[in-house]
Design a protein around this motif. Structure first.
Motif, PDB file in Angstrom:
ATOM      1  N   UNK A  29      45.217  20.230   5.379  1.00 12.26           N
ATOM      2  CA  UNK A  29      44.897  19.342   6.498  1.00 12.26           C
ATOM      3  C   UNK A  29      43.692  19.865   7.275  1.00 12.26           C
ATOM      4  N   UNK A  30      43.605  21.173   7.455  1.00 14.30           N
ATOM      5  CA  UNK A  30      42.467  21.759   8.154  1.00 14.30           C
ATOM      6  C   UNK A  30      41.166  21.551   7.397  1.00 14.30           C
ATOM      7  N   UNK A  35      35.958  18.788   6.895  1.00 10.22           N
ATOM      8  CA  UNK A  35      35.070  18.219   5.873  1.00 10.22           C
ATOM      9  C   UNK A  35      33.986  17.307   6.455  1.00 10.22           C
ATOM     10  N   UNK A  36      34.300  16.510   7.436  1.00  4.24           N
ATOM     11  CA  UNK A  36      33.331  15.573   8.010  1.00  4.24           C
ATOM     12  C   UNK A  36      32.600  16.139   9.216  1.00  4.24           C
ATOM     13  N   UNK A  41      30.072  23.586   5.501  1.00  3.84           N
ATOM     14  CA  UNK A  41      29.580  23.879   4.154  1.00  3.84           C
ATOM     15  C   UNK A  41      30.685  24.134   3.136  1.00  3.84           C
ATOM     16  N   UNK A  42      31.925  24.235   3.595  1.00  4.26           N
ATOM     17  CA  UNK A  42      33.020  24.436   2.656  1.00  4.26           C
ATOM     18  C   UNK A  42      34.068  25.389   3.193  1.00  4.26           C
ATOM     19  N   UNK A  43      35.204  25.402   2.509  1.00  2.00           N
ATOM     20  CA  UNK A  43      36.308  26.279   2.907  1.00  2.00           C
ATOM     21  C   UNK A  43      37.258  26.445   1.730  1.00  2.00           C
ATOM     22  N   UNK A  44      38.165  27.385   1.876  1.00  3.26           N
ATOM     23  CA  UNK A  44      39.166  27.623   0.848  1.00  3.26           C
ATOM     24  C   UNK A  44      40.105  28.723   1.286  1.00  3.26           C
ATOM     25  N   UNK A  45      41.124  28.965   0.466  1.00  7.47           N
ATOM     26  CA  UNK A  45      42.072  30.033   0.786  1.00  7.47           C
ATOM     27  C   UNK A  45      42.640  30.602  -0.497  1.00  7.47           C
ATOM     28  N   UNK A  46      42.987  31.876  -0.420  1.00  4.13           N
ATOM     29  CA  UNK A  46      43.605  32.557  -1.550  1.00  4.13           C
ATOM     30  C   UNK A  46      44.729  33.441  -1.035  1.00  4.13           C
TER      31      UNK A  46
END
Length: 140
Positions: A29-30, A35-36, A41-46
């Motif tokens: 959701x975050x 995103x808009x 420029x982007x995101x992610x998680x590990x």
């Protein structure tokens, strides 16, 4: 031409026991909210391991101004507040450029016991061992 550099924010979070699925939905959701957002420029998680409760989340913005606007936004504030009872923030780091991919002074390094490392002479032999044909014979 802007002299500003993109900024990557790394946040380590500990997911509370029993909330892995909810935390996964919360992270998604975050990402959708950001995103808009201008400058996103982007995101992610590990996760550090399949059964780990520590998650490392990254997000990147074009410059300090757009990052600050996102971090002070009502959307982000609502999203962060919605994580109450799911997880806890354990560490936040901000990096520009690519230095975030490399160790910094004071970082923790893994120390390999001396008994696990082959002697230097064996390392040298394996690196410099010839494996080419000479006068029709294969030397190994």
């Amino acid at each position: 031409m802007s002299t500003e550099h993109p900024i990557t924010v790394s946040v380590a979070r500990t997911v509370l026991p029993g909330y892995t699925r909810q935390a996964s939905a919360w992270a998604a959701a975050g990402q959708e909210l950001a995103r808009e957002w201008p400058g996103y420029l982007g995101s992610g998680w590990v996760r550090t391991a399949a059964n780990s409760d520590e998650w490392n989340m990254l997000y990147r913005f074009a410059d300090a101004e757009t990052l600050q606007a996102w971090e002070e936004s009502e959307e982000r504030r609502w999203w962060i507040e919605s994580s109450a009872g799911l997880l806890e923030v354990t560490r936040v780091e901000r990096r520009t450029g690519i230095e975030g991919w490399f160790s910094q002074p004071g970082d923790v390094n893994l120390v390999v016991p001396e008994t696990m490392v082959p002697p230097r002479w064996k390392q040298a032999v394996s690196i410099f061992r010839p494996s080419r044909a000479v006068a029709g014979r294969h030397i190994s």
